[in-house]
Design an enzyme around this catalytic site. Structure first.
Site, PDB file in Angstrom:
ATOM      1  N   HIS A   1      -3.773  -5.183   0.747  1.00 48.29           N
ATOM      2  CA  HIS A   1      -3.219  -5.690   2.009  1.00 48.29           C
ATOM      3  C   HIS A   1      -3.282  -7.219   2.031  1.00 48.29           C
ATOM      4  O   HIS A   1      -4.357  -7.801   2.219  1.00 48.29           O
ATOM      5  CB  HIS A   1      -3.993  -5.118   3.203  1.00 48.29           C
ATOM      6  CG  HIS A   1      -3.716  -3.663   3.433  1.00 48.29           C
ATOM      7  ND1 HIS A   1      -2.686  -3.226   4.222  1.00 48.29           N
ATOM      8  CD2 HIS A   1      -4.332  -2.551   2.953  1.00 48.29           C
ATOM      9  CE1 HIS A   1      -2.669  -1.905   4.231  1.00 48.29           C
ATOM     10  NE2 HIS A   1      -3.658  -1.472   3.472  1.00 48.29           N
TER      11      HIS A   1
ATOM     12  N   CYS B   1       0.831  -1.200   0.000  1.00 47.81           N
ATOM     13  CA  CYS B   1       0.000   0.000   0.000  1.00 47.81           C
ATOM     14  C   CYS B   1       0.874   1.262   0.000  1.00 47.81           C
ATOM     15  O   CYS B   1       1.489   1.580  -1.006  1.00 47.81           O
ATOM     16  CB  CYS B   1      -0.960  -0.039   1.193  1.00 47.81           C
ATOM     17  SG  CYS B   1      -2.367   1.086   1.017  1.00 47.81           S
TER      18      CYS B   1
ATOM     19  N   SER C   1       1.335 -14.044  38.262  1.00 49.97           N
ATOM     20  CA  SER C   1      -0.032 -13.540  38.344  1.00 49.97           C
ATOM     21  C   SER C   1      -1.060 -14.644  38.161  1.00 49.97           C
ATOM     22  O   SER C   1      -2.243 -14.430  38.410  1.00 49.97           O
ATOM     23  CB  SER C   1      -0.251 -12.486  37.252  1.00 49.97           C
ATOM     24  OG  SER C   1      -0.204 -13.090  35.971  1.00 49.97           O
ATOM     25  N   GLY C   2      -0.605 -15.818  37.708  1.00 46.22           N
ATOM     26  CA  GLY C   2      -1.545 -16.874  37.349  1.00 46.22           C
ATOM     27  C   GLY C   2      -1.906 -16.837  35.885  1.00 46.22           C
ATOM     28  O   GLY C   2      -2.509 -17.765  35.356  1.00 46.22           O
ATOM     29  N   GLY C   3      -1.523 -15.745  35.188  1.00 52.64           N
ATOM     30  CA  GLY C   3      -1.798 -15.615  33.767  1.00 52.64           C
ATOM     31  C   GLY C   3      -0.769 -16.339  32.919  1.00 52.64           C
ATOM     32  O   GLY C   3       0.276 -16.774  33.405  1.00 52.64           O
TER      33      GLY C   3
ATOM     34  N   GLU D   1      -2.153  -9.130   4.306  1.00 53.20           N
ATOM     35  CA  GLU D   1      -2.173  -9.627   5.677  1.00 53.20           C
ATOM     36  C   GLU D   1      -3.575  -9.773   6.260  1.00 53.20           C
ATOM     37  O   GLU D   1      -3.765 -10.466   7.265  1.00 53.20           O
ATOM     38  CB  GLU D   1      -1.328  -8.711   6.581  1.00 53.20           C
ATOM     39  CG  GLU D   1      -1.913  -7.323   6.837  1.00 53.20           C
ATOM     40  CD  GLU D   1      -1.562  -6.302   5.762  1.00 53.20           C
ATOM     41  OE1 GLU D   1      -1.698  -5.092   6.012  1.00 53.20           O
ATOM     42  OE2 GLU D   1      -1.158  -6.710   4.652  1.00 53.20           O
TER      43      GLU D   1
ATOM     44  N   SER E   1       3.152 -14.655  32.562  1.00 53.71           N
ATOM     45  CA  SER E   1       4.079 -14.873  33.672  1.00 53.71           C
ATOM     46  C   SER E   1       4.353 -16.364  33.876  1.00 53.71           C
ATOM     47  O   SER E   1       5.453 -16.759  34.270  1.00 53.71           O
ATOM     48  CB  SER E   1       3.549 -14.240  34.964  1.00 53.71           C
ATOM     49  OG  SER E   1       2.406 -14.906  35.444  1.00 53.71           O
ATOM     50  N   SER E   2       3.360 -17.205  33.582  1.00 58.19           N
ATOM     51  CA  SER E   2       3.545 -18.653  33.764  1.00 58.19           C
ATOM     52  C   SER E   2       4.558 -19.222  32.776  1.00 58.19           C
ATOM     53  O   SER E   2       5.434 -20.016  33.135  1.00 58.19           O
ATOM     54  CB  SER E   2       2.200 -19.383  33.606  1.00 58.19           C
ATOM     55  OG  SER E   2       1.262 -18.933  34.563  1.00 58.19           O
TER      56      SER E   2
END
Length: 509
Positions: free
Chosen positions: A167, A79, A221-223, A169, A226-227
């Site tokens: 585009h 583009c 955090s349990g997310g 994508e 971070s895990s």
């Protein structure tokens, strides 16, 4: 040496999507602001120029120096990128008679073009531009046209430079991934060897080399971010990783216990800290959303800093920073003017005087999950819905109290549990209950009640940047509503949020 494709960003809303599509081909790529890319290192196999909200005819339009790229390594302009290459080479770009936006079909494709190898004639593409290439330089060759756009695509013979005015994508360009594959694999010669397994192997090796026998502290955090960060570090340095999981009193029901159990099964060295009262005390009387975030962030830093200093010899702070965060901090327009304050470890490196290590800083969210799968992590950790850093602190509108937390936890627990039991949980990107600072009249038995309203929120998305409200079955919502009202003391009304992002946000505060 990890080979890569570099995307030069001119501020397009689709730039991250180009990167994600290239990575789907198991080819590593990076996004750089067009004005902060100084040169090409041997690892760079090709360059893609993104679209832009600017017109190449604007006085202040981005004008990159491509002399160190053109003719040296393959170049694809998308583009704006295509229009810039054409104009700078002596072509003519004019305002379109009518804005070229939406679906179109390639009525002509050059059968000899490597870029369009395997692409069907009349394939659907997505246009999104106000300018058009009216005239190309004599040595350029048109390789694709639509019914309205004569120069839909071109290439520069002998130079490995290509341009397309659509585009590839976006989802609406049906064979866009084939076009990108032709560029990065056939033209650039990338080997498609960037996989979750190869990322793990390389990252663990680099972490061992960087950290050696140093101790590292990480806030869990349990997310998923971070895990996965914890698991990569655990593989690299084992017991020299110390994880701290803080109960701020704003987690989901039983989450502190459940997540601690999950981490211990993974063999991680985890310290659980019950700091509920400290957070509740800090939130007393606070109603403004941004002030609540700051209180929660400040309390977290205080607690984390205190606990981390009980561990001797810590030299590094690990964080679950992912690639969109990195891109935002070095965008075309400079660092973001507003840092998301719910990233509540934001002040830790300065406060603790530690060096920072960020193993996931190259990955998008969906790639983090794939790495987690390759690491053999438990499904319950990998498939957990995203949960905001301030937790229920921003799902309880107005002042946060222990009583309101308990109500919200109970309503949220019923909602999430029923989503899982009904087989709907994995169809939803994020779901949760929001407690409004509104009381409404109700009738229970023969008594008139005046109790709180809970909002159920559920959205579908791929990355959280945009989201649509989840079209959950009415029968399901009815059962959840009845159960919440009957079982959660203090709530007598349940409503469902049918707002999409944009214009709304996923969270209410």
């Amino acid at each position: 040496m990890q080979e890569k494709i570099v995307i030069l960003d001119f501020g397009s809303q689709y730039t991250q999507l180009i990167a994600r599509r290239v990575r789907e081909l198991n080819v590593y790529c990076e996004i750089h602001p067009y004005n902060r890319f100084s040169g090409v290192d041997p690892a760079v196999k090709g360059v893609i120029l993104s679209g832009s909200p600017f017109s190449v005819r604007d006085q202040n339009a981005p004008q990159p120096d491509l002399s160190h790229i053109r003719g040296k390594i393959p170049l694809l302009g998308v583009c704006y990128g295509a229009q810039y290459i054409a104009r700078e080479s002596g072509g003519e770009v004019l305002a379109s008679a009518s804005r070229e936006y939406g679906r179109a079909n390639l009525r002509f494709i050059d059968p000899e073009s490597v870029l369009f190898r395997g692409v069907s004639l009349n394939t659907q593409v997505w246009m999104s531009h106000g300018d058009t290439i009216e005239k190309i330089p004599e040595h350029f060759k048109i390789t694709g046209s639509t019914g309205d756009v004569r120069v839909g695509a071109y290439e520069v013979p002998g130079e490995n430079t290509y341009g397309i005015q659509f585009h590839p994508e976006v989802y609406h360009t049906v064979e866009g991934l084939t076009i990108l594959r032709n560029f990065v694999v056939d033209i650039c010669g990338c080997r498609q060897n960037w996989t979750p397994a190869s990322f793990i192997e390389t990252t663990v090796s680099e972490l061992r080399e960087k950290l050696r026998s140093d101790r590292v502290v990480l806030g869990l955090s349990g997310g998923i971010d971070s895990s996965v960060t914890a698991m990569l570090l655990h593989r690299a340095i084992g017991e020299n990783l110390y994880c701290i999981f803080v109960d701020n009193g704003l987690l989901r029901k039983n989450e502190f216990r459940d997540v601690l159990d999950s981490y211990q099964h993974l063999g991680l060295n985890v310290i659980g800290v019950d700091a509920r009262n400290e957070f509740y005390e800090g939130l007393k009387g606070v109603t403004d959303p941004e002030k609540k975030r700051k209180v929660i962030g400040r309390c977290f830093i205080d607690v984390f800093n205190r606990e981390a200093h009980r561990i001797s010899g810590v030299k590094w702070l690990a964080q679950g920073t992912i690639y969109p965060d990195v891109i935002e901090s070095v965008s075309v327009n400079g660092p973001s003017s507003t840092i998301k304050s719910h990233h509540n470890v934001g002040g830790l490196p300065e406060r603790m005087h530690l060096k920072v290590v960020e193993p996931l800083r190259l990955l998008f969210k969906d790639e983090v999950r794939k790495v987690g799968v390759a690491l053999g992590m438990q499904e319950q950790l990998l498939k957990r819905h995203p949960f905001p850093g301030p937790g229920l602190g921003i799902r309880i509108l107005g002042e946060v109290t222990p009583e309101k937390v308990m109500m919200t936890q109970e309503a949220d627990d019923i909602y999430i549990r029923r989503l899982k039991e009904s087989g709907l949980y994995d169809d939803v990107w994020q779901a949760g209950a929001i407690l409004l600072p509104v009381q409404s009249v109700g009738v229970m038995g023969d008594e008139r009640t005046y109790e709180y309203v809970v909002v159920l929120r559920a959205v579908t998305s791929t990355d959280g940047m945009t989201a649509d409200w989840a079209h959950l079955p009415f029968e399901f919502l009815g059962k959840v509503s009845n159960e919440i009202i009957n079982r959660v003391k203090g709530i007598n009304r349940v409503v469902y949020d049918i707002s999409s992002k944009p214009p709304a946000t996923i969270e209410w505060e």
